[in-house]
Design a protein around this motif. Sequence first.
Motif, PDB file in Angstrom:
ATOM      1  N   VAL A  50      -0.181  13.239  -2.050  1.00 16.95           N
ATOM      2  CA  VAL A  50      -1.588  12.972  -1.739  1.00 16.95           C
ATOM      3  C   VAL A  50      -1.628  11.999  -0.561  1.00 16.95           C
ATOM      4  CG1 VAL A  50      -3.727  11.952  -2.604  1.00 16.95           C
ATOM      5  CG2 VAL A  50      -2.336  13.406  -4.093  1.00 16.95           C
ATOM      6  N   GLY A  51      -2.494  12.270   0.405  1.00 16.98           N
ATOM      7  CA  GLY A  51      -2.446  11.530   1.662  1.00 16.98           C
ATOM      8  C   GLY A  51      -2.739  10.053   1.555  1.00 16.98           C
ATOM      9  N   TYR A  52      -3.709   9.675   0.707  1.00 15.20           N
ATOM     10  CA  TYR A  52      -4.140   8.277   0.610  1.00 15.20           C
ATOM     11  C   TYR A  52      -4.380   7.953  -0.861  1.00 15.20           C
ATOM     12  CZ  TYR A  52      -6.517   3.992   2.192  1.00 15.20           C
ATOM     13  OH  TYR A  52      -6.860   2.681   2.448  1.00 15.20           O
ATOM     14  N   VAL A  53      -3.737   6.916  -1.338  1.00 17.61           N
ATOM     15  CA  VAL A  53      -3.883   6.512  -2.737  1.00 17.61           C
ATOM     16  C   VAL A  53      -4.293   5.044  -2.784  1.00 17.61           C
ATOM     17  CG1 VAL A  53      -2.748   6.239  -4.965  1.00 17.61           C
ATOM     18  CG2 VAL A  53      -2.162   8.194  -3.512  1.00 17.61           C
ATOM     19  N   VAL A  88       2.327  -0.901  -5.714  1.00 18.17           N
ATOM     20  CA  VAL A  88       2.419  -0.442  -4.325  1.00 18.17           C
ATOM     21  C   VAL A  88       3.831  -0.619  -3.790  1.00 18.17           C
ATOM     22  CG1 VAL A  88       1.718  -1.005  -1.959  1.00 18.17           C
ATOM     23  CG2 VAL A  88      -0.016  -0.686  -3.717  1.00 18.17           C
ATOM     24  N   ALA A  89       4.464  -1.738  -4.106  1.00 22.09           N
ATOM     25  CA  ALA A  89       5.836  -1.971  -3.636  1.00 22.09           C
ATOM     26  C   ALA A  89       6.782  -0.887  -4.142  1.00 22.09           C
ATOM     27  CB  ALA A  89       6.313  -3.349  -4.094  1.00 22.09           C
ATOM     28  N   LYS A  90       6.642  -0.507  -5.409  1.00 17.25           N
ATOM     29  CA  LYS A  90       7.496   0.544  -5.960  1.00 17.25           C
ATOM     30  C   LYS A  90       7.159   1.898  -5.336  1.00 17.25           C
ATOM     31  CE  LYS A  90       9.534  -2.010  -9.199  1.00 17.25           C
ATOM     32  NZ  LYS A  90       8.741  -3.237  -9.150  1.00 17.25           N
ATOM     33  N   LEU A  91       5.880   2.183  -5.190  1.00 20.08           N
ATOM     34  CA  LEU A  91       5.450   3.493  -4.694  1.00 20.08           C
ATOM     35  C   LEU A  91       5.812   3.696  -3.229  1.00 20.08           C
ATOM     36  CD1 LEU A  91       1.974   3.514  -6.454  1.00 20.08           C
ATOM     37  CD2 LEU A  91       3.900   5.010  -7.003  1.00 20.08           C
ATOM     38  N   GLN A  92       5.771   2.643  -2.446  1.00 24.12           N
ATOM     39  CA  GLN A  92       6.145   2.778  -1.036  1.00 24.12           C
ATOM     40  C   GLN A  92       7.616   3.140  -0.891  1.00 24.12           C
ATOM     41  OE1 GLN A  92       4.728  -1.004   0.538  1.00 24.12           O
ATOM     42  NE2 GLN A  92       2.890  -0.023   1.363  1.00 24.12           N
ATOM     43  N   ALA A  93       8.444   2.668  -1.829  1.00 28.60           N
ATOM     44  CA  ALA A  93       9.867   3.040  -1.815  1.00 28.60           C
ATOM     45  C   ALA A  93      10.069   4.473  -2.268  1.00 28.60           C
ATOM     46  CB  ALA A  93      10.652   2.080  -2.711  1.00 28.60           C
ATOM     47  N   ILE A  94       9.109   5.012  -3.009  1.00 29.38           N
ATOM     48  CA  ILE A  94       9.194   6.389  -3.491  1.00 29.38           C
ATOM     49  C   ILE A  94       8.777   7.378  -2.418  1.00 29.38           C
ATOM     50  CG2 ILE A  94       8.117   8.049  -5.098  1.00 29.38           C
ATOM     51  CD1 ILE A  94       8.065   5.713  -7.142  1.00 29.38           C
ATOM     52  N   MET A 100      -1.098   3.866   1.210  1.00 29.48           N
ATOM     53  CA  MET A 100      -1.432   3.249  -0.069  1.00 29.48           C
ATOM     54  C   MET A 100      -2.179   1.950   0.141  1.00 29.48           C
ATOM     55  SD  MET A 100       2.203   3.759  -2.002  1.00 29.48           S
ATOM     56  CE  MET A 100       3.244   5.092  -1.396  1.00 29.48           C
ATOM     57  N   GLU A 101      -3.057   1.658  -0.795  1.00 29.22           N
ATOM     58  CA  GLU A 101      -3.842   0.432  -0.750  1.00 29.22           C
ATOM     59  C   GLU A 101      -3.905  -0.135  -2.158  1.00 29.22           C
ATOM     60  OE1 GLU A 101      -8.331  -0.958   0.685  1.00 29.22           O
ATOM     61  OE2 GLU A 101      -7.873   1.155   0.324  1.00 29.22           O
ATOM     62  N   GLY A 102      -3.406  -1.347  -2.318  1.00 26.20           N
ATOM     63  CA  GLY A 102      -3.486  -2.017  -3.601  1.00 26.20           C
ATOM     64  C   GLY A 102      -4.562  -3.082  -3.566  1.00 26.20           C
ATOM     65  N   ILE A 103      -5.453  -3.064  -4.542  1.00 31.57           N
ATOM     66  CA  ILE A 103      -6.569  -4.007  -4.581  1.00 31.57           C
ATOM     67  C   ILE A 103      -6.538  -4.754  -5.907  1.00 31.57           C
ATOM     68  CG2 ILE A 103      -9.084  -4.256  -4.592  1.00 31.57           C
ATOM     69  CD1 ILE A 103      -9.244  -1.874  -2.744  1.00 31.57           C
ATOM     70  N   ILE A 104      -6.470  -6.090  -5.829  1.00 33.39           N
ATOM     71  CA  ILE A 104      -6.498  -6.930  -7.020  1.00 33.39           C
ATOM     72  C   ILE A 104      -7.961  -7.251  -7.295  1.00 33.39           C
ATOM     73  CG2 ILE A 104      -5.631  -9.034  -8.092  1.00 33.39           C
ATOM     74  CD1 ILE A 104      -3.558  -9.145  -5.758  1.00 33.39           C
ATOM     75  N   ALA A 105      -8.545  -6.542  -8.231  1.00 32.96           N
ATOM     76  CA  ALA A 105      -9.972  -6.730  -8.499  1.00 32.96           C
ATOM     77  C   ALA A 105     -10.332  -6.126  -9.838  1.00 32.96           C
ATOM     78  CB  ALA A 105     -10.817  -6.087  -7.398  1.00 32.96           C
ATOM     79  N   ASP A 106     -11.427  -6.608 -10.378  1.00 31.30           N
ATOM     80  CA  ASP A 106     -12.042  -6.021 -11.559  1.00 31.30           C
ATOM     81  C   ASP A 106     -13.182  -5.141 -11.065  1.00 31.30           C
ATOM     82  OD1 ASP A 106     -12.583  -5.615 -14.274  1.00 31.30           O
ATOM     83  OD2 ASP A 106     -14.102  -7.193 -14.274  1.00 31.30           O
ATOM     84  N   VAL A 107     -13.194  -3.877 -11.437  1.00 30.49           N
ATOM     85  CA  VAL A 107     -14.278  -2.993 -11.013  1.00 30.49           C
ATOM     86  C   VAL A 107     -15.538  -3.347 -11.809  1.00 30.49           C
ATOM     87  CG1 VAL A 107     -15.094  -0.611 -10.915  1.00 30.49           C
ATOM     88  CG2 VAL A 107     -12.717  -1.139 -10.353  1.00 30.49           C
TER      89      VAL A 107
END
Length: 343
Positions: A50-53, A88-94, A100-107
Motif C-alpha cells: 500500500v502506497g501510504y500508511v 514505524v521503525a519496524k515497518l520501514q525495515a520491512i 509511512m507516518e506515525g502519529i502519537i495521538a488520541d483520536v
Amino acid sequence: MEFTSRYSRQIRFAPIGKHGQELLSQKKVVIVGMGALGTVLANHMVRAGVGYVRIIDRDFVEESNLQRQMLYDEEDARQHLPKAMAAVAKLQAINSSVRMEGIIADVHAGNAESLLSDADVILDGSDNFQIRYIINDVAVKHGIPWVYGGAVSSRGMFAVIRPQITPCFRCIFPHAPVGRGETCDTVGVIGPLVHVIASYQATEAIKLLVGATAQLNTHLEQIDLWQNDCDFLPIAEGKNPTCPACGKKEFEYLNLHGKESEEFVTLCGRDTVQISPTQPRSVDFSTLSKRLSVLGLVEQNRFLLRFHVDNCTLVFFEDGRVLVQGTHDITTARTLYAKYVGH
C-alpha cells in the motif's frame, strides 16, 4: 510503476494481478490503534505494498504487550517507546518503498477529521466503542469505507462498513455497551485470535483498495477460536433510515467538544486515567523535567516523559496528553494533575 520480485506472488494471484498492485501503490490507509489488531493490520498493509500508511496510537510499549502485539520487542518496552514510533521503525525495515507516518495521538472529536478524512480506507485497531463511533462519523461524512474489528479472550468479530451502501456502524450498534464490558486487560486474549481477526480485516481492506467490491464480506462475522465456533450475522439489509449518522447526517460524535480545558477518561482495565487537553497545546520536556525532577523520579526519551510520585506515574506526551498510571479513579487523577501540572 515497475514492480520487483517483492510482490510477484501477490501479482500472480489473479484477482489482484499487476493492475491491482498498481492500485495498491496509489492508495492511502489509516490505521487507528497500534495494539494487537493494529500491528497485524499495519504489517499486512506495508508488506502488501500500500502506497501510504498512516498509523495513529496514543500509548507506549509495555512488557505485557509483547505476547500479542507483533511489531514490538523487549527493547521497545524498556525504552517506553510510543507504539506509533516503534511500529514505524519496524515497518520501514520491512518495506522502505512504502510512505509511512506515525502519529502519537488520541483520536477524538477535535482531530478526527484531520487525521482520517484523507484515507482511501480506514482500519480499526482500536479498543473502545467511543473511538469507533468517531471513526464511523468521519467515514460516513466523507464517504470513506472502513473495516471494524474487535478481539478479546478467544472471541473476535469484524465487518466492512461502506457509507451509503451498507449499514453504518451505528445502524449495527445503535448504542455502546453499558459499563466497561470485557477487555483484554480484564479477561485476557490469545495471540492467534488477533492474527485471525486482523487478517480478515486486512483481506477486506485489500479488496476495497483494488476495487474487488463484489467479493466483500457482507456479514458481521464472529469467531471463537477456542470453541471452534463461527457465526455469520447478515447485515446487508440492516440499514436504519433514522440512524443519526448515515440517516440524519447529524455526526454527534464529531461534536463532543468538552467545555473544560481537559477531558478525563478511565482506560478500561488499565488502572490508568488519560487526561487530554480540549485545545491544542505543546509540552516542553526540558522545562518540565527541571520542574518535576526536584519532586520525584523523572525518566525521559524524545517522545515522552515519565514522572514517578505518590505511588503513581504521570506520563506526559508532547501534545499535552497525560496518562496517570496507578489509579482508575478520576478524582485522584484530577488531584495529582492539579498538584503537579496545574491548569
